[in-house]
Scaffold this active site. Sequence first.
Site, PDB file in Angstrom:
ATOM      1  NE  ARG A  14      -0.239 -52.679  83.433  1.00  7.23           N
ATOM      2  CZ  ARG A  14       0.150 -52.143  84.581  1.00  7.23           C
ATOM      3  NH1 ARG A  14       1.360 -52.389  85.037  1.00  7.23           N
ATOM      4  NH2 ARG A  14      -0.659 -51.366  85.273  1.00  7.23           N
ATOM      5  NE  ARG A  50       1.759 -50.087  92.642  1.00  7.13           N
ATOM      6  CZ  ARG A  50       3.014 -50.324  93.021  1.00  7.13           C
ATOM      7  NH1 ARG A  50       3.308 -50.438  94.272  1.00  7.13           N
ATOM      8  NH2 ARG A  50       3.966 -50.434  92.123  1.00  7.13           N
ATOM      9  CB  THR A  51      -2.450 -53.120  87.890  1.00  9.06           C
ATOM     10  OG1 THR A  51      -2.081 -51.744  88.020  1.00  9.06           O
ATOM     11  CG2 THR A  51      -3.709 -53.224  87.053  1.00  9.06           C
ATOM     12  CE  LYS A 101       5.345 -72.824  72.072  1.00 10.45           C
ATOM     13  NZ  LYS A 101       4.373 -73.915  72.240  1.00 10.45           N
ATOM     14  CG  HIS A 130      -3.798 -47.669  84.377  1.00 13.08           C
ATOM     15  ND1 HIS A 130      -4.653 -48.698  84.720  1.00 13.08           N
ATOM     16  CD2 HIS A 130      -2.640 -47.913  85.055  1.00 13.08           C
ATOM     17  CE1 HIS A 130      -4.031 -49.520  85.564  1.00 13.08           C
ATOM     18  NE2 HIS A 130      -2.808 -49.062  85.774  1.00 13.08           N
TER      19      HIS A 130
END
Length: 307
Positions: A103, A53-54, A82, A131
Amino acid sequence: MRHVISVQDFSAEEIIDILDRAETMVEIAKGNDVSEILKGKVLAAIFFEPSTRTRLSFETAMNRLGGGVIGFAGTEATSVVKGETLADTIRMVSGYADAVVLRHPREGAAKLATQFSDVPILNAGDGAGQHPTQTMLDLFTIRTELGRLEGLNISLVGDLRYGRTVHSLAIALAKFGNTINLVSPEGLEMPGEVISHLEDTGRFGKACHSPEEIIADTDMLYVTRIQKERFPDPVEYEKVAGMYRVDPELVSRGPEHMIILHPLPRVNEITPEVDALPQAKYFQQAFNAVPVRMALLSMVIGGQSNV
Ligand code: NCD
């Protein structure tokens, strides 16, 4: 330049302004009206943790406002594997985009990113931290469904320890003069700093281990998933998994006007039979992510409120 890192950075008036702006975006979010206020702008959506969703609602929000999106979902195909540091990734990506949605599994990652970015950072979840953009859409949903944002009895249920959505939401709801009840399994209680905040603002209701204890007085029941991925020990997760189940019987014990929200994804904490009840608003909540994130993007990138 305005970053969106935690809800403490926003006053109640600023939050109301964002929700008002989001209201003007609903028809654009649905695709019924067209807007190009972010034409030529680029959003980088960099997701070091899973998201449905986000990420997708941020992408839709940007696309619906005429802008473009770059980014990654999972680090497998990036230079992170890496050994590139978050600082270097941010330095570089901030040169490619007008804002960065991040995120990351580490608490504090979004705040750290602001030190290396030339453009606004939006925190889309930093580990078990916060959030804030989810909170804005939660508040938008409460206001549209219950008609007000203040004087409500709110019950937060589930993994209050590791759930970042409830950390942000509890702090924001306290700003608007709501009473907040906390329902969690033993060991997954709300962190002390959030509880102190609720106590200091006089907004701490009841803390308990069972939703039965608070349901009769609840205007908004906010259910959350047990955050399996944050448990240091899988045995500890198994002990609490499936502990709460919101079913029609429990819902029938709440007031008729009660609404049920969930940031989603749900696992088994709300049974599918609840979806058909008028109290279930979590899919509408998921849609509301689009107009609210449009409002946030127009604020941090567009620097304007006119659609
Ligand atoms: C939440 C999250 O990522 O914190 N999801 C979301 O953004 N809607 C909730 C969760 O994962 O349980």
